[in-house]
Design a protein around this motif. Structure first.
Motif, short mmCIF file in Angstrom:
data_model
loop_
_atom_site.label_atom_id
_atom_site.label_comp_id
_atom_site.label_asym_id
_atom_site.label_seq_id
_atom_site.Cartn_x
_atom_site.Cartn_y
_atom_site.Cartn_z
N ARG A 191 38.52 43.69 27.42
CA ARG A 191 39.23 42.48 26.62
C ARG A 191 38.17 41.86 25.72
O ARG A 191 38.44 41.57 24.44
CB ARG A 191 39.81 41.52 27.58
N GLU A 212 46.10 43.09 33.31
CA GLU A 212 45.33 43.59 34.43
C GLU A 212 44.11 44.07 33.53
O GLU A 212 43.38 44.90 34.08
CB GLU A 212 45.99 44.73 34.98
N LEU A 213 44.26 44.07 32.19
CA LEU A 213 43.03 44.55 31.29
C LEU A 213 41.63 44.20 31.81
O LEU A 213 41.40 42.96 32.03
CB LEU A 213 43.28 44.30 29.86
N PRO A 214 40.83 45.02 32.02
CA PRO A 214 39.30 44.80 32.47
C PRO A 214 38.53 43.44 31.70
O PRO A 214 38.94 43.75 30.19
CB PRO A 214 38.59 45.72 32.59
N GLU A 215 38.01 42.62 32.03
CA GLU A 215 37.50 41.58 31.07
C GLU A 215 36.65 41.95 30.06
O GLU A 215 36.60 41.55 28.98
CB GLU A 215 36.90 40.44 32.11
N ASP A 216 35.71 42.99 30.53
CA ASP A 216 34.81 43.50 29.63
C ASP A 216 35.51 44.25 28.51
O ASP A 216 35.04 44.15 27.37
CB ASP A 216 33.95 44.56 30.32
#
Length: 204
Positions: A56, A50-54
């Motif tokens: 990551r 669920e880590l936000p892509e930005d």
């Protein structure tokens, strides 16, 4: 003959985390409030679906390849009215590998401390207005596994190449941070202001 000590991946990761915290604080300038951080393994964060892509992408772009690399996560809405009280009430989940603090303190020579008023309020005013006072930014960090690293920058020598670093520069603060990983029944008072850097007189 003493064998040379080569830093472990964990020690390198902790020193890098302290470096990044101190540099970020330096970029914000002086007279900032104390901040507390949880140190979380970067690889653990990257494994969160669920880590936000930005976030990551940021972690991946700044990761130096050290498998023990740490990400400092600032803590909001902390308990306690001062640093010592806050640290005494903190506890960490198993996912947190270490903890760090960035704080500012007033330093005066030992002779000035000896002449300080006994009244706490008067002492704070005395130190704040002392002609030989200096302000320092302290960053201390510890690992659950026992490693520690610190950085100290003086306001009078506010240059990146004059930041002191070492494992025992702020022993009182390091001790207080280690205590946050102890079970509540094993904790004792760390004493002082939590900024025991030798000549620190913050008044609490």
């Amino acid at each position: 003959m003493t064998e040379p000590h080569f830093p472990t991946n964990t020690e390198l990761a902790l020193a890098q985390a302290v470096y990044e915290i101190e540099r970020a604080a330096s970029g914000l300038g002086w007279d900032r409030p104390t901040t507390v951080y949880a140190l979380v393994p970067t690889t653990d964060l990257l494994e969160i679906p669920e880590l936000p892509e930005d976030m990551r992408e940021h972690l991946q772009s700044t990761w130096n390849g050290n498998p023990a690399a740490l990400t400092a996560v600032i803590q909001e809405d902390l308990p306690g009215e001062d640093l010592e009280d806050t640290l005494a009430q903190l506890g960490w989940p198993d996912s947190v590998a270490g903890a760090a603090v960035c704080t500012e303190r007033v330093m005066v020579p030992p002779a000035a401390q000896e002449n300080a008023p006994e009244d706490p309020v008067e002492a704070v005013e005395y130190f704040a207005n002392h002609p030989d006072r200096d302000e320092v930014r302290l960053v201390a960090a510890v690992m659950r596994t026992g490693e520690a690293w610190c950085a100290v920058r003086a306001r009078s020598h506010d240059n990146d190449d004059e930041v002191g670093e070492g494992s025992d520069l702020v022993p009182g603060l390091v001790e207080a941070l280690f205590a946050t990983f102890l079970p509540a029944e094993e904790r004792g008072s760390s004493g002082g202001c939590g900024g025991d850097c030798g000549n620190c007189s913050c008044g609490g």
